[in-house]
Write a protein that holds these residues in place. Structure first.
Motif, PDB file in Angstrom:
ATOM      1  N   ASN A  20       0.817  -1.211   0.000  1.00  0.00           N
ATOM      2  CA  ASN A  20       0.000   0.000   0.000  1.00  0.00           C
ATOM      3  C   ASN A  20       0.848   1.257   0.000  1.00  0.00           C
ATOM      4  O   ASN A  20       0.595   2.207  -0.754  1.00  0.00           O
ATOM      5  N   ILE A  47      -9.168  -1.402   4.689  1.00  0.00           N
ATOM      6  CA  ILE A  47      -8.585  -2.091   5.848  1.00  0.00           C
ATOM      7  C   ILE A  47      -9.546  -2.048   7.037  1.00  0.00           C
ATOM      8  O   ILE A  47      -9.715  -3.039   7.755  1.00  0.00           O
ATOM      9  N   GLN A 112      -7.531  -4.247  -0.927  1.00  0.00           N
ATOM     10  CA  GLN A 112      -7.363  -4.836   0.400  1.00  0.00           C
ATOM     11  C   GLN A 112      -8.053  -6.196   0.489  1.00  0.00           C
ATOM     12  O   GLN A 112      -7.599  -7.090   1.201  1.00  0.00           O
ATOM     13  N   ASN A 115      -5.652  -8.735  -0.720  1.00  0.00           N
ATOM     14  CA  ASN A 115      -4.349  -8.746  -0.052  1.00  0.00           C
ATOM     15  C   ASN A 115      -4.395  -9.713   1.134  1.00  0.00           C
ATOM     16  O   ASN A 115      -4.924  -9.384   2.192  1.00  0.00           O
ATOM     17  N   THR A 118      -3.028  -8.380   4.496  1.00  0.00           N
ATOM     18  CA  THR A 118      -3.900  -7.444   5.203  1.00  0.00           C
ATOM     19  C   THR A 118      -5.002  -8.190   5.940  1.00  0.00           C
ATOM     20  O   THR A 118      -5.353  -7.852   7.073  1.00  0.00           O
ATOM     21  N   ILE A 210       1.755  -3.605   5.717  1.00  0.00           N
ATOM     22  CA  ILE A 210       0.750  -3.294   4.715  1.00  0.00           C
ATOM     23  C   ILE A 210       1.283  -2.345   3.682  1.00  0.00           C
ATOM     24  O   ILE A 210       0.563  -2.024   2.747  1.00  0.00           O
TER      25      ILE A 210
END
Length: 210
Positions: A20, A47, A112, A115, A118, A210
């Motif tokens: 990120n 997030i 996100q 990910n 995350t 992150i």
């Protein structure tokens, strides 16, 4: 709940280098801070939403996340490689940068969801910091607010750092070198995440920022 410890944990995770923040630094440099604000809002919201959802459905999501992890990892790494290629193509400030769009608000949210690191950060946060005596709905709202208000200013530092580099990287050659370096770093991050997810991987289960 130890709110101070949670805020420190979130701040450290938000400020340390990761996918990120690499994206935000490159966006700040190539597009300016104003055009990067939707990315900042999207990433912070994404997030925070993940954290709230995991808190709300903690017992049901843990096994589901394990089953979906390979697909999430593959999709997330593929998207990171695509973003790395986009970074590499951003060679000059001005017209070319204007033609390439920064990550949108919804793009920041959806990224996100792809990910896996995350997701694991949010899951670990729920296991460590979730108060046992707090209703799930109340905890989800509380975690959403705490995550958002912590993430937003912390990751903004990276976008601001990118803007600050505009004066230093004021030639096409310097900018191309910066974007190339950021692209290689982001691509390396994608490969790290992919290798780390393999059953026979030997990279360990280190928490990736992150």
């Amino acid at each position: 709940m130890n709110t101070a410890a949670l805020l420190i944990y979130l701040s450290v995770m938000a400020l340390t280098p990761g996918p990120n923040n690499l994206i935000l630094a490159a966006s700040g440099l190539n597009h300016g801070f104003g055009r990067t604000v939707p990315s900042l809002l999207g990433i912070s919201t994404g997030i925070a939403l993940q954290s709230a959802i995991i808190i709300l459905f903690m017992s049901q999501l843990a096994p589901l996340l394990g089953a979906l992890k390979p697909a999430l990892t593959l999709a997330g790494c593929a998207y990171l490689l695509y973003l790395a290629w986009q970074m590499k193509q951003a060679g000059t400030l001005g017209k070319q940068a204007e033609e390439q769009q920064p990550m949108s608000f919804m793009g920041g949210i959806w990224f996100q969801w792809l990910n896996p690191k995350t997701w694991m950060m949010s899951l670990n946060m729920g296991m460590v910091f979730l108060p046992q005596d707090m209703p799930a709905g109340q905890a989800a709202v509380l975690f959403f607010l705490l995550v958002f208000i912590t993430m937003m200013p912390c990751i903004s530092v990276w976008a601001g750092a990118g803007v600050a580099l505009q004066k230093l990287l004021n030639t096409p050659r310097r900018l191309a070198c910066f974007n190339g370096t950021m692209a290689l770093t982001l691509a390396g991050t994608a490969l790290w995440l992919l290798l780390d997810s393999l059953p026979a991987g030997r990279l360990g289960a280190a928490n990736f920022p992150i």
